[in-house]
Scaffold this motif. Structure first.
Motif, PDB file in Angstrom:
ATOM      1  N   ASP A 253      43.507 104.929  45.694  1.00 18.94           N
ATOM      2  CA  ASP A 253      43.496 105.998  46.644  1.00 18.94           C
ATOM      3  C   ASP A 253      42.658 106.192  47.747  1.00 18.94           C
ATOM      4  O   ASP A 253      42.811 107.191  48.734  1.00 18.94           O
TER       5      ASP A 253
ATOM      6  N   MET B  75      47.077 114.718  48.923  1.00 17.86           N
ATOM      7  CA  MET B  75      47.003 113.541  47.914  1.00 17.86           C
ATOM      8  C   MET B  75      46.273 113.874  46.549  1.00 17.86           C
ATOM      9  O   MET B  75      45.232 114.841  46.545  1.00 17.86           O
TER      10      MET B  75
ATOM     11  N   LYS C 111      49.608 102.845  49.857  1.00 25.84           N
ATOM     12  CA  LYS C 111      49.934 104.296  49.881  1.00 25.84           C
ATOM     13  C   LYS C 111      49.750 104.710  51.282  1.00 25.84           C
ATOM     14  O   LYS C 111      50.398 105.703  51.724  1.00 25.84           O
TER      15      LYS C 111
ATOM     16  N   GLY D 146      44.249 105.855  51.295  1.00 31.53           N
ATOM     17  CA  GLY D 146      45.181 107.040  51.511  1.00 31.53           C
ATOM     18  C   GLY D 146      44.547 108.540  51.815  1.00 31.53           C
ATOM     19  O   GLY D 146      45.087 109.439  52.560  1.00 31.53           O
TER      20      GLY D 146
ATOM     21  N   THR E  98      52.977 107.902  43.874  1.00 30.18           N
ATOM     22  CA  THR E  98      52.439 106.808  44.724  1.00 30.18           C
ATOM     23  C   THR E  98      51.384 105.948  43.973  1.00 30.18           C
ATOM     24  O   THR E  98      50.388 106.373  43.563  1.00 30.18           O
TER      25      THR E  98
ATOM     26  N   PHE F 242      51.426 113.538  47.292  1.00 29.38           N
ATOM     27  CA  PHE F 242      51.268 112.102  47.031  1.00 29.38           C
ATOM     28  C   PHE F 242      50.423 111.889  45.796  1.00 29.38           C
ATOM     29  O   PHE F 242      49.193 112.051  46.047  1.00 29.38           O
TER      30      PHE F 242
ATOM     31  N   ASP G   8      48.981 109.785  42.552  1.00 28.20           N
ATOM     32  CA  ASP G   8      48.783 108.610  41.636  1.00 28.20           C
ATOM     33  C   ASP G   8      49.208 108.493  40.535  1.00 28.20           C
ATOM     34  O   ASP G   8      49.314 109.895  39.864  1.00 28.20           O
TER      35      ASP G   8
END
Length: 222
Positions: free
Chosen positions: A174, A167, A151, A177, A97, A8, A10
């Protein structure tokens, strides 16, 4: 049987070198934008409220200026294309994400082999007098952070029992998440949170660092 790995990642300040929302606001300087940014960072207001109110300061008469600046101002962090190639080679599902907005996220990523359904971001409406942001991936009943682009909602749709959740991020969007991920690759403000909470994280400067660490993790599992 080993779990399917899923990343995932950013967008603003992670895939890109700069934070595009902040860059747009600094460039166009709508009155009150800097107060809103500080309130989001200090968590006085939610991400959704802050981002929505910031863009509502910009008139739609400047639509093309805003779009052209947002796209033209982007610098992609070194190693991103290589990370995508590595993910494909290693059968790692790669999802973007992003707390960013569709009018710059999709055009910037269009030159990379990422299926559109694997890109999650906020949406925009230029039909009124000022830019309106709306939220196709807002928080569900399990999250009350008012994230805007939630997220944790995306991460939870890939259950821990089946997926190894990785992540990559840098900032306040963030934080929630990162608490759900098995492994976090962190920059900037996210490093501080990971340290405070004792999360399993690795700092990185560019995506070559991420590839190197993923390779080391794979070797340890063998």
């Amino acid at each position: 049987m080993s779990k399917q790995r899923v990343i995932f990642c950013d967008f603003d300040g992670t895939i890109t070198v700069n934070d595009n929302i902040v860059a747009i606001m600094k460039h166009f300087q709508p009155e009150g934008w800097d107060t809103l940014v500080n309130q989001v960072i200090s968590k006085e207001i939610t991400i959704r409220e802050g981002v929505g109110r910031m863009f509502a300061l910009l008139p739609t008469s400047r639509r093309q200026e805003v779009i052209d600046y947002a796209i033209g101002n982007v610098t992609i962090r070194s190693g991103f294309r290589e990370l995508l190639d590595y993910s494909k080679q290693e059968d790692i599902l790669f999802l973007v994400t992003s707390g960013g907005i569709d009018f710059f996220v999709y055009p910037v990523l269009s030159s990379f082999a990422i299926p559109k359904e694997n890109i999650y971001c906020n949406a925009s409406d230029f039909s009124g007098t000022h830019i309106h942001i709306f939220w196709p991936h807002s928080c569900d009943a399990e999250c009350d952070n008012d994230c805007g682009m939630c997220k944790t909602r995306i991460i939870r749709s890939y259950p821990r029992e089946t997926y190894e959740r990785i992540m990559i991020g840098d900032s306040v969007t963030d934080f929630a998440g990162a608490k759900l991920a098995d492994t976090v690759f962190a920059r900037s403000h996210l490093i501080e949170l990971c340290q405070e909470l004792g999360l399993n994280y690795y700092p990185f400067e560019d995506f070559h660092d991420v590839i190197k660490r993923l390779e080391e993790m794979k070797v340890r599992e063998l």
